[in-house]
Each structure stands twice: as structure tokens, then as C-alpha cells.
Write a protein that holds these residues in place. Structure first.
Motif, PDB file in Angstrom:
ATOM      1  N   LEU A   6      13.454   4.073   9.858  1.00  0.00           N
ATOM      2  CA  LEU A   6      13.869   5.660   9.134  1.00  0.00           C
ATOM      3  C   LEU A   6      15.358   5.504   9.009  1.00  0.00           C
ATOM      4  O   LEU A   6      15.766   5.807   7.731  1.00  0.00           O
ATOM      5  CB  LEU A   6      13.705   6.636  10.496  1.00  0.00           C
ATOM      6  CG  LEU A   6      14.093   7.887  10.096  1.00  0.00           C
ATOM      7  CD1 LEU A   6      13.396   8.663   8.956  1.00  0.00           C
ATOM      8  CD2 LEU A   6      14.222   8.912  11.403  1.00  0.00           C
ATOM      9  N   ARG A   9      15.127   3.424   5.667  1.00  0.00           N
ATOM     10  CA  ARG A   9      14.706   4.402   4.537  1.00  0.00           C
ATOM     11  C   ARG A   9      15.733   5.337   4.070  1.00  0.00           C
ATOM     12  O   ARG A   9      15.778   5.569   3.067  1.00  0.00           O
ATOM     13  CB  ARG A   9      13.163   4.905   4.859  1.00  0.00           C
ATOM     14  CG  ARG A   9      12.326   4.061   4.895  1.00  0.00           C
ATOM     15  CD  ARG A   9      11.724   3.892   3.579  1.00  0.00           C
ATOM     16  NE  ARG A   9      10.781   5.274   3.022  1.00  0.00           N
ATOM     17  CZ  ARG A   9      11.307   5.905   1.966  1.00  0.00           C
ATOM     18  NH1 ARG A   9      12.018   5.617   1.195  1.00  0.00           N
ATOM     19  NH2 ARG A   9      10.392   6.973   1.877  1.00  0.00           N
ATOM     20  N   SER A  10      16.556   5.808   5.012  1.00  0.00           N
ATOM     21  CA  SER A  10      17.409   6.860   4.731  1.00  0.00           C
ATOM     22  C   SER A  10      18.808   6.946   4.402  1.00  0.00           C
ATOM     23  O   SER A  10      19.377   7.509   4.079  1.00  0.00           O
ATOM     24  CB  SER A  10      17.198   7.969   5.633  1.00  0.00           C
ATOM     25  OG  SER A  10      17.764   7.310   7.119  1.00  0.00           O
ATOM     26  N   GLU A  41       7.787  10.391   6.494  1.00  0.00           N
ATOM     27  CA  GLU A  41       8.565  10.841   5.146  1.00  0.00           C
ATOM     28  C   GLU A  41       9.247  12.354   5.478  1.00  0.00           C
ATOM     29  O   GLU A  41      10.300  12.489   4.975  1.00  0.00           O
ATOM     30  CB  GLU A  41       7.436  10.705   4.007  1.00  0.00           C
ATOM     31  CG  GLU A  41       7.152   9.548   3.559  1.00  0.00           C
ATOM     32  CD  GLU A  41       8.396   8.723   3.055  1.00  0.00           C
ATOM     33  OE1 GLU A  41       9.529   9.131   2.429  1.00  0.00           O
ATOM     34  OE2 GLU A  41       8.495   7.538   3.585  1.00  0.00           O
ATOM     35  N   HIS A  43      10.646  13.172   7.981  1.00  0.00           N
ATOM     36  CA  HIS A  43      11.873  12.814   8.697  1.00  0.00           C
ATOM     37  C   HIS A  43      12.847  12.316   7.671  1.00  0.00           C
ATOM     38  O   HIS A  43      14.196  12.465   7.627  1.00  0.00           O
ATOM     39  CB  HIS A  43      11.820  11.783   9.688  1.00  0.00           C
ATOM     40  CG  HIS A  43      11.115  12.454  11.097  1.00  0.00           C
ATOM     41  ND1 HIS A  43       9.773  12.297  11.174  1.00  0.00           N
ATOM     42  CD2 HIS A  43      11.268  13.208  11.888  1.00  0.00           C
ATOM     43  CE1 HIS A  43       9.245  13.049  12.111  1.00  0.00           C
ATOM     44  NE2 HIS A  43      10.066  13.525  12.729  1.00  0.00           N
ATOM     45  N   VAL A  44      12.633  11.508   6.707  1.00  0.00           N
ATOM     46  CA  VAL A  44      13.482  10.858   5.652  1.00  0.00           C
ATOM     47  C   VAL A  44      13.920  11.927   4.939  1.00  0.00           C
ATOM     48  O   VAL A  44      15.171  11.940   4.581  1.00  0.00           O
ATOM     49  CB  VAL A  44      12.704   9.706   4.575  1.00  0.00           C
ATOM     50  CG1 VAL A  44      13.608   9.372   3.683  1.00  0.00           C
ATOM     51  CG2 VAL A  44      11.914   8.935   5.600  1.00  0.00           C
ATOM     52  N   SER A  45      13.177  13.010   4.344  1.00  0.00           N
ATOM     53  CA  SER A  45      13.596  14.138   3.589  1.00  0.00           C
ATOM     54  C   SER A  45      14.662  14.906   4.182  1.00  0.00           C
ATOM     55  O   SER A  45      15.650  15.136   3.704  1.00  0.00           O
ATOM     56  CB  SER A  45      12.446  15.078   3.078  1.00  0.00           C
ATOM     57  OG  SER A  45      11.445  14.198   2.436  1.00  0.00           O
ATOM     58  N   LEU A  47      16.417  13.998   6.786  1.00  0.00           N
ATOM     59  CA  LEU A  47      17.976  13.344   6.727  1.00  0.00           C
ATOM     60  C   LEU A  47      18.821  13.286   5.578  1.00  0.00           C
ATOM     61  O   LEU A  47      19.884  13.422   5.534  1.00  0.00           O
ATOM     62  CB  LEU A  47      17.556  11.838   7.210  1.00  0.00           C
ATOM     63  CG  LEU A  47      17.255  11.602   8.700  1.00  0.00           C
ATOM     64  CD1 LEU A  47      16.986  10.167   9.063  1.00  0.00           C
ATOM     65  CD2 LEU A  47      18.439  11.975   9.499  1.00  0.00           C
ATOM     66  N   ARG A  48      18.151  13.368   4.294  1.00  0.00           N
ATOM     67  CA  ARG A  48      18.812  13.249   3.128  1.00  0.00           C
ATOM     68  C   ARG A  48      19.231  14.623   3.035  1.00  0.00           C
ATOM     69  O   ARG A  48      20.449  14.986   2.503  1.00  0.00           O
ATOM     70  CB  ARG A  48      17.764  12.945   1.897  1.00  0.00           C
ATOM     71  CG  ARG A  48      17.409  11.447   1.848  1.00  0.00           C
ATOM     72  CD  ARG A  48      16.388  11.279   0.663  1.00  0.00           C
ATOM     73  NE  ARG A  48      16.528   9.475   0.694  1.00  0.00           N
ATOM     74  CZ  ARG A  48      15.133   9.092   0.263  1.00  0.00           C
ATOM     75  NH1 ARG A  48      14.294   9.643  -0.216  1.00  0.00           N
ATOM     76  NH2 ARG A  48      15.276   7.786   0.526  1.00  0.00           N
ATOM     77  N   ARG A  51      22.317  14.928   4.943  1.00  0.00           N
ATOM     78  CA  ARG A  51      23.575  14.284   4.607  1.00  0.00           C
ATOM     79  C   ARG A  51      24.283  14.745   3.346  1.00  0.00           C
ATOM     80  O   ARG A  51      25.240  15.008   3.084  1.00  0.00           O
ATOM     81  CB  ARG A  51      23.135  12.920   4.227  1.00  0.00           C
ATOM     82  CG  ARG A  51      22.680  11.865   5.422  1.00  0.00           C
ATOM     83  CD  ARG A  51      23.885  12.055   6.565  1.00  0.00           C
ATOM     84  NE  ARG A  51      24.987  11.494   6.278  1.00  0.00           N
ATOM     85  CZ  ARG A  51      25.621  10.692   7.060  1.00  0.00           C
ATOM     86  NH1 ARG A  51      24.871   9.982   8.077  1.00  0.00           N
ATOM     87  NH2 ARG A  51      26.748   9.973   6.734  1.00  0.00           N
TER      88      ARG A  51
END
Lengths: 224, 224
Positions: A6, A9-10, A41, A43-45, A47-48, A51
Motif C-alpha cells: 500500500l 502504490r500510494s 485499491e 485504500h490507495v484512492s 490515501l491519495r 494527501r
């Protein structure tokens, strides 16, 4: 994926991911064991988004959490989402020094002139009133003459923000996300474009020095 | 007046006054003895300008000094003053993470569309490109559709800034002051008015919840 995946990826460090999990900005992964969770995915979204709000929008972690809670809560009306976003994004623009009554009255007069209706005091009133106060404090009351043009511009941007929100009218979650992201990142977008337009228009008017000097805006100029 | 009187008149603490003197933001008083200087109204005005730039404009002491040096230097062309102000005020909006090439290309395409000319790269390009990057990173490329409306608004504000500057066309010092003050405080003024216009327009469109719920913008609402 594991937390290390994760992070990769992020582009967010594992320490920051753990912090966001603890603070409730990031929802938990699926527990695989007492020490291991599985992330996907979504979680990736998320995190973006976190940020973007913090790095580009300049929100504090607390403000970002308020904004994200609003996206996640299906019960929150859209207009309420505007309110949460406005307060969260305004925190860095307000200060311990409240505006004067005179400053607030001037902004109130502008509201009357434009027919702007708000329920109670919008956080923007305090921000604008403090700028009016600053103009007065430095003996430049003439700059209050900027208000009508800035109000014209504010209406154009507010309408574009709303149009972008309504374009997702069939998806409540996407509407709320548009409101909070647009409010959080829109100030920066406008500030950036304003600077480019300012340089263009100053040059086209041939202000003193504009054709004589190498531009200070050049990376090698004296101002960089 | 003595430094204590200057502090009283300006509302700035003696410690801060001494700091601004040391850093060269405030010019020295007339030395009466080795430990005492006499200050006048010009020092009061200058302190108010320093505080407006730092407290309302959000400038660092270093950035405020660059801006003030520009006002004081009679040799600086007006267009150069725009450049100094833009860089000083943009410092807090840029970050260690540079924008992507794709983000910069999108902003460059907007410049082409608008016919905006800059000499080299304007600091606003980086700021706007990072917002474009953030839209992409969170999977909201559709929000790039906000750019034309924001550019319309930016042109209106840039023209008003320039008109205010030209209104002092017979006084170089006042012109430069207008440029730097307008640039430093204008972002806040716009951000404030945008929030008021946003609330007004969201309500007038009857967004879900707008007539059903007490406003979160109310001081007693859940978002305050």
C-alpha cells in the motif's frame, strides 16, 4: 496487498499510513491475523485524497478528517458538506485576531449589493473583513475599490464549483467529494492562474520596465 | 516617540520591533543616544504594512523583507515589483514536490488557449499544475474542466489589480506598494468572497438539504 505494498502504490510512508489509520482518516484493512491486514485499491484512492487535501489544500489532519467524515457519511446533506469544507479550508486563513466591526460592515454592504444570502455568518466574511481591515490599517482605503471586481470573479468560480458538483447529480458520494475537493484545492488553482494572468496583463499594458529589463519572473532573475 | 510609544501606537510588541529593525524590515529611528532612538509616524506606517503582509498575507519575514526592499528601492521597475511580489507570496503555496510534466503541460495548454504570455515560467504555473496533478491523482480528471471558468475569474482580478496600480500612475512608490499589497492580500480577499458566493449560489439552486436542515455555516452548527 500488505501495508508495505500500500505504501509503495500510494507513495505514502508506512508510518504515515499507520498514523492515518489511528486518526481515522483511513479505514482499516481486512484483518488477516492480529498483526496483518489486507488492503485494496480503495485504500490507495483514499490515501491519495488525504494527501491532496493536506499537501495541496493545506488542510490540517483534523480538518482533513472532518472533510473525509463528511464524504463517508451518507446522511450528510450536500449543503452541509459545503459548510464543512468551507470551515475546514478556512481554518488556515482565519487567525486569533478577529476582524473589526467596520471591516465586517463593509463586507456586509457588499453582500447587500450583490444580493448574496447566507445563513448566519459565512467563514468567508471574516477572511474578507480582515483584508479590508488591513487595507485601512496601512492607509490604503482606496484598495477597497477592488471588492466589486473580486466579487464578480468569486461568482464565476462559485458557479463553476456548483456546476461541477451538479454534474455528479446522480451520485451523492461523488457530489460531496466534488464539493470538498473543489473547495479545498480551488483556492490554490485560482491563486496560480491569477499570477499568470497578472504577469500577462502587466506586460500587455507596457508597465514601466516591462520591455527594458530581463524579467524577474525568469528562473535566473533577481527575484527567484 | 520612543520605542515604547511606537509599540503602543502600532500594536506591535517591543521585541518584535527590535527584531524587524535587526532584520532590516523597519528602518532605524533617529539616534538620540547610544541606547535611545526617536521614531515617527513613518515607522508606525511601516510596522502596519509589515504586519499586514505577515499576518494577513501569510508572508514569512524573509518574503516580507523582499517585498519591502522592492518598495524602498526607487530603481526597481514596476514589472519587477510584480515579480518579487509573486515570488514572495507564492512561497507558501509551492512545496518540495514539483508538479509533473503532464500537469505543467495542461497549464501550458491553458496559457495557449487564453493567449497568456509570460517570460519564462511564472510561479503560478507550478501552483496550478500541482492542483491539476492532485485532481488526476484522486481520479478526478473531470475537475480539470474547472480551468476555463477559473481563468475567466483570474483575468477579471488581474485587470482590477492592474487598474488599482495604474490609478497611482503619478507616484512610483504608491504603484509598487499597490502591486505588492494587492498581490499579497488579494488571495485572501478572493478566498473569502468565494466562500460567501458559494454558499449563496448553493442555496439558490436548492441543493439537497438546503431548505431542510439548519445550516452548518451557522456559528452553532455542527461544523463550527
Amino acid at each position: 496487498m500488505k501495508i508495505s505494498g500500500l505504501s509503495e502504490r500510494s507513495g505514502v510512508t508506512i508510518a504515515s499510513i499507520k498514523y492515518y489509520l489511528r486518526e481515522g482518516l483511513l479505514f482499516a484493512g481486512r484483518a488477516e491475523s492480529s498483526t496483518r491486514s489486507e488492503y485494496d485499491e480503495s485504500h490507495v484512492s483514499r490515501l491519495r485524497l488525504i494527501r491532496a487535501l493536506i499537501d495541496i489544500g493545506g488542510l490540517s489532519v483534523t480538518a482533513a478528517k472532518a472533510v473525509i467524515d463528511t464524504i463517508d457519511d451518507d446522511e450528510v446533506p450536500i449543503v452541509h458538506a459545503f459548510g464543512v469544507a468551507q470551515h475546514a479550508v478556512s481554518a488556515s486563513l482565519t487567525s486569533a485576531t478577529p476582524p473589526t466591526e467596520a471591516g465586517l460592515r463593509r463586507v456586509d454592504a457588499l453582500k447587500q449589493e450583490r444580493g448574496w444570502q447566507t445563513h448566519g455568518r459565512n467563514p468567508g466574511e471574516e477572511i474578507a473583513a480582515r483584508v479590508v481591515d488591513a487595507f485601512s490599517a496601512i492607509g490604503r482605503d482606496d484598495l477597497i475599490g477592488l471588492l466589486p471586481a473580486y466579487a464578480d470573479a468569486a461568482e464565476i468560480v462559485a458557479r463553476a464549483d456548483l456546476d461541477a458538483t451538479l454534474a455528479n447529480g446522480d451520485d451523492r458520494r461523488l457530489m460531496v467529494e466534488t464539493v470538498v475537493v473543489g473547495t479545498a484545492l480551488g483556492d490554490g488553482l485560482f491563486a496560480g492562474l491569477r499570477r499568470i494572468a497578472q504577469e500577462d496583463i502587466a506586460r500587455s499594458f507596457g508597465l514601466p520596465g516591462s520591455s527594458l529589463e530581463p524579467s524577474p519572473l525568469d528562473q535566473n532573475g533577481p527575484a527567484s
